[in-house]
Design an enzyme around this catalytic site. Structure first.
Site, short mmCIF file in Angstrom:
data_model
loop_
_atom_site.label_atom_id
_atom_site.label_comp_id
_atom_site.label_asym_id
_atom_site.label_seq_id
_atom_site.Cartn_x
_atom_site.Cartn_y
_atom_site.Cartn_z
N GLU A 150 0.83 -1.21 0.00
CA GLU A 150 0.00 0.00 0.00
C GLU A 150 0.86 1.26 0.00
O GLU A 150 1.99 1.26 0.51
CB GLU A 150 -0.94 0.01 1.22
CG GLU A 150 -2.03 -1.04 1.13
CD GLU A 150 -3.04 -0.99 2.26
OE1 GLU A 150 -4.18 -1.43 2.04
OE2 GLU A 150 -2.71 -0.52 3.37
N CYS A 209 1.32 -0.89 15.53
CA CYS A 209 1.29 -0.67 14.07
C CYS A 209 0.69 -1.88 13.37
O CYS A 209 1.13 -3.02 13.59
CB CYS A 209 2.72 -0.42 13.58
SG CYS A 209 2.86 -0.26 11.79
N CYS A 251 -1.12 6.95 9.56
CA CYS A 251 0.12 6.37 10.06
C CYS A 251 -0.16 5.17 10.96
O CYS A 251 -0.95 5.25 11.88
CB CYS A 251 0.88 7.45 10.83
SG CYS A 251 2.55 6.98 11.25
#
Length: 352
Positions: free
Chosen positions: A96, A123, A341
């Site tokens: 991505e 994450c 993020c």
């Protein structure tokens, strides 16, 4: 399983290596420069479009070489105009990348690996398996495809590139460096190195290597805690790359490059959001000229972390500013399409 091609990946060759190949095939040496220009300056991914080459030469190229072009698989547009795209690679793997538009810049956020091996607890990419490093041309292609989106959707040129997508760029050092070279080269995309930022979770020996290579792009360190006990909890990479080791590496890097460093810091609720945490971060900032970007956390299904309260974040930032540390609070973009993020992850059912 993708069948192994017998054709040569033409973009893996340097200009001199391409010249050697073509002259061995009986072609004139200057043709290599023409082909190289099509590949890297004009971002051409189809030999038939290389119109200043003879039809015979184009056939020779097709019979001996291939261009492993990255293709846009799917794109989503956020309510804030951020565009997240999934890209299909030549071997069927999917990555991505994100176009982040703001009033004064158009930024491409690109991936450097398929998945990630670092297992950072907050994450989404960290919960994926690392399948392989990206090749330089695959990183370059992301930049080109995202630049095309900026031009087509917003009539703006791409202004900045951040290596902050999937993967750890410093664990794909050669691929990352070659991609930067092709993006910044006069016979490549000719972008200024100062408009590129490479973000790392913190691999001390590779930060020193950046210093030895006297890189001209910007370096950002994902810090998120400035004491080893807390950082170990959320970023296992810290167990082999302590804050002391990172500080030593950053000082070495700065003496070699004279580039200030950016520290990225997510303020998590009830984890690293107290004044003591801000004091520890301020002390760490004294090692090298730097600035701090406080990043809004974007929750993921696999983790329990929550963003700190807005007033806590503001107090945290104000303390850093009181210590003469340049501090920016960054609002997340593209949260509604999981483009922000820490949210990039390919769900297994979408893999080709």
């Amino acid at each position: 399983m993708v069948q192994q091609s017998k054709l040569i990946d033409i973009r893996s060759l340097s200009l001199s290596a391409l010249k050697d190949k073509l002259t061995a095939m009986g072609e004139q040496g200057f043709r290599a420069k023409q082909v190289y220009e099509w590949l890297w300056s004009k971002s051409c991914t189809d030999f038939d479009q290389m119109t200043n080459l003879s039809k015979a030469l184009r056939e020779t190229l097709k019979n001996n070489f291939e261009i492993r072009a990255v293709k846009v698989r799917e794109s989503q547009v956020s309510s804030d105009k951020t565009i997240k795209s999934s890209f299909t690679l030549y071997d069927g793997n999917v990555i991505e990348g994100v176009l982040i538009p703001t009033p004064d810049r158009m930024t491409a956020c690109v991936s450097s690996q398929v998945g990630c091996s670092l297992t950072c607890k907050f994450c989404a990419t960290g919960y994926m398996e690392r399948k392989r490093n990206l090749q330089a041309d695959e990183i370059y292609d992301q930049v080109v495809l995202i630049a095309n989106q900026a031009a087509e959707k917003y009539s703006q040129p791409l202004t900045n590139i951040v290596y902050m997508g999937m993967g750890e760029p410093l664990l794909n050092y050669s691929g990352m460096m070659k991609s930067v070279e092709r993006i910044t080269a006069p016979d490549g995309l000719n972008m200024a190195a100062k408009r590129i930022t490479v973000s790392t979770a913190g691999i001390a020996k590779m930060i020193k290597k950046l210093g030895d290579d006297e890189v001209r792009f910007n370096l950002a360190l994902s810090l998120h805690a400035a004491n080893d006990e807390k950082r170990n909890q959320i970023m296992p990479i810290n167990e082999q790359n302590s804050l002391e080791a990172l500080a030593d590496a950053l000082k070495y890097y700065y003496t070699k490059t004279k580039n200030p460093v950016t520290f990225e810091y997510i303020v998590f609720h009830n984890f690293n959001d107290e004044l003591q945490d801000a004091k520890e971060l301020a002390r760490f900032c004294k090692h090298v000229p730097c600035k701090v970007n406080i990043i809004e956390y974007n929750p993921i299904a696999l983790a329990d972390f929550v963003n700190a309260e807005a007033d806590k974040i503001e107090q945290f930032a104000e303390y850093l500013r009181s210590q003469q540390i340049v501090t920016n609070v960054r609002r997340s973009r593209g949260k509604d399409i999981d483009a922000a993020c820490g949210q990039l992850a390919i769900k297994e059912e979408t893999a080709v």
